[in-house]
Design a protein around this motif. Sequence first.
Motif, PDB file in Angstrom:
ATOM      1  N   ASP A  42       0.833  -1.283   0.005  1.00 61.47           N
ATOM      2  CA  ASP A  42       0.169  -0.033   0.084  1.00 61.47           C
ATOM      3  C   ASP A  42       0.830   1.192  -0.065  1.00 61.47           C
ATOM      4  N   ASP A  43       1.158   1.789  -1.022  1.00 63.00           N
ATOM      5  CA  ASP A  43       1.969   2.984  -1.068  1.00 63.00           C
ATOM      6  C   ASP A  43       1.219   4.298  -0.946  1.00 63.00           C
ATOM      7  N   ARG A  44      -0.019   4.303  -0.759  1.00 59.55           N
ATOM      8  CA  ARG A  44      -0.982   5.594  -0.568  1.00 59.55           C
ATOM      9  C   ARG A  44      -0.851   5.776   1.049  1.00 59.55           C
ATOM     10  N   ASN A  45      -0.954   4.676   1.834  1.00 52.96           N
ATOM     11  CA  ASN A  45      -1.085   4.818   3.459  1.00 52.96           C
ATOM     12  C   ASN A  45      -0.069   4.238   4.127  1.00 52.96           C
ATOM     13  N   SER A  46       0.863   3.811   3.609  1.00 53.13           N
ATOM     14  CA  SER A  46       1.963   3.260   4.247  1.00 53.13           C
ATOM     15  C   SER A  46       3.343   3.345   3.573  1.00 53.13           C
ATOM     16  N   ASP A  47       4.355   3.119   4.263  1.00 55.07           N
ATOM     17  CA  ASP A  47       5.834   3.031   3.537  1.00 55.07           C
ATOM     18  C   ASP A  47       6.303   1.779   2.889  1.00 55.07           C
ATOM     19  N   SER A  48       5.313   0.759   2.787  1.00 54.29           N
ATOM     20  CA  SER A  48       5.604  -0.490   2.376  1.00 54.29           C
ATOM     21  C   SER A  48       6.364  -0.492   0.965  1.00 54.29           C
ATOM     22  N   MET A  49       6.251   0.320   0.100  1.00 56.94           N
ATOM     23  CA  MET A  49       7.043   0.299  -1.094  1.00 56.94           C
ATOM     24  C   MET A  49       8.486   0.701  -0.834  1.00 56.94           C
ATOM     25  N   PHE A  50       8.623   1.795   0.211  1.00 55.99           N
ATOM     26  CA  PHE A  50      10.001   2.119   0.352  1.00 55.99           C
ATOM     27  C   PHE A  50      10.726   0.908   1.163  1.00 55.99           C
TER      28      PHE A  50
END
Length: 724
Positions: free
Chosen positions: A289-297
């Motif tokens: 979820d790159d909108r609501n968390s930093d999981s992509m980072f």
Amino acid sequence: MIKRAARAGLPLCLLLAPIVIRAQTPTPTPPETPDQAEVLRVYTEIVQTDVMVFDKQGHFVNGLKSGDFELRIDGKLKPVDFFEQVVAGSQNEEAQLAAARGSARPNSSGANAPAPLDRGRPIFFYVDDLHMDLTGIKTTKELITRFIQRQMGQNDEVAIASASGSVGFLQQLTDNKDVLRAAVERLKFHPLGAHDLERPTMTEYQALLITQYDAGVSDYFITETMRMFPGLSRESAEAQVNSRARVLIQQGGVITANTLSALEGLVKSADKLPGRKLIFFLSGGFFVDDRNSDSMFRLQRITSAAAKSSVVIYSLDTRGLVASLGDISQSTAFSPALIHANNTELIASQDGLNALAADTGGKTVFNTNNLEPGLERALHETATYYLLAWKPEQSQQSTKFRRIEVKIVGRPDLTVKVRRGFFDREPEAAKPKKPKDDKNKPVAEVDASKTAEAQLRKTMLGVYPERQLPVSLDLSFLASPTRGPMLTASFQVPKEFLTFTPDAGKQVAGVTVIGAVFDDKGHSGASFKNHVTLDADSLEAAHDGGNLTYSYPLYVGPGLYQVRVGLLDEKSGRQGTAHGWIQVPAMQPGQLALSSVLMGVRTQQAISDAAKTPGSGPVDMSVDHHFSSDGVLRFLLIIYNPALAADSKPDLAIQVQIIRDEQPVVTTALKKVGVDGSPDLTRIPYAAELSLNGLPAGRYLLQVTVVDRVSKKSSSQHTRFEVN
């Protein structure tokens, strides 16, 4: 219950009088420097990465040359300054990696050379038990257990880690299968995850779609909420639905962040290990979820850490073959939007698993109820790789994520697996983790002062051993007739690695020795500390072979123990540590058990049953188990509690094997154990000799199996040794 024994070293010579104990003098090797563990360094003269190339059938493509590869960094063509084909886990691998960093280039064995013997690889199983159901946990435990039994190599080291930390103190890299089996048993189902208790039930994926403004899914929940609460306005229903979605997304984001954070820590810690590392990431899927968390980072950070640590990740979906994850039968109304969401949820939950594998040069094993072939294929695929190195841009000082692209010139039919990229400089500094016990607490508190002893203790409690000083550790146990099992930790360091300085006409060195014993939960039961002074008439005499050897005995109960030791050269400040595991069996009357195998070497070549006719000549009882090929290996063990036949005597037979790379190279016939003259038939010593003549240099396993022909039971013990 751990009880302290006498401080004196273990008098092994009392067990068999003809055996004389003296220090073993191996051929020392230079200590490993910290730089030798690093695989990708941006600010040094060269950067390197590992690449795998497969044909359409999925077979590794051998024989490629440097000119066959096209390397681009952020789209810019870069010349390949170093190229080598490497066999993972081989003795040559570390030398080849060192050559890529700029030291002398090793002799290339060529693409068609046979794979070297004595291969050993570090392999990690990272279990995302925060995203697994009960079936997934069962599947994972069965898969890892079969790997330990059937696929783990003789020289492999394996670690089992979990996102929840449930493995506890056993979450360590080891070749001890008892430790690994105990770690598997600690994997448990955790009923966590994002849960919605309201009606109609909302899943985490549906909540994710709502926060991404999916009109169809949002409209379904708004309409159903208004139906369940007559009189509620649409605006109020929409606010209620959005609030539920945000709570679910927040819950899921925290759990996913914990999973990825622990994985990043594991990947970064592997930087201290030489060579290429393989991580199997077993999960039931999670959402990026790159909108609501930093999981992509976080995924990018893991990719960068994998590049620096030379880690390849293979992702395995433990859910097996499923069509969709949704259960539309729970809905109170038909919704095409919900049906579509159910059909896409599986793929969305696999996006993170796919990214971790693809971006680190690995692959995925999805949509199958039998994960074992995928695991076996991964072991084979990662066994060989190409090492490419290049000079970085001098201006790389930012935290920018650099993209790596590698192609095979003129061969579009070939598939190249390579890491997607790395950060020039890590955006944040990661703090090293300390070993934890089963309550997620440090196994011991370290003095906050900066004294040399406190630093040595901190190093000893680190995840991996420190090799500035080459410390060898040997663990053994024997059962005392009155006090039970006695565990002895013996360790040594070659004296030539110590710093001697003049003092009152002598050459003097000082060494601080510390150690601790832990049970399988990480609780310390005993510790020791000592200062040792060595002196010699001259510097030449001080460095003329020989070892500093130290033994620490203590009485313990049955169980699984780890011993950690540390040595500090007080003059130079160099440190060395070692870890070891040992399983102490329960000594029950009538239950066959064996002591540890004690081994040494003598120079006279002979083969004899030393329990009856000991060979002549002194025997070096070895700590490091390094022996010369012109020596004779002598081993000793005690057979406990055999059953008695009708004549009130035991009927025992013994077989000895020497194994190399899973293949027996020496197998003796099953031989009767003589007991005539034994004063205690509950404790029968057995010793024998085997000539090492003809065994090529390498790493071996000595396995001793005793068969009790009265009780129809058998027991085995093994120990490792190396022929120089």
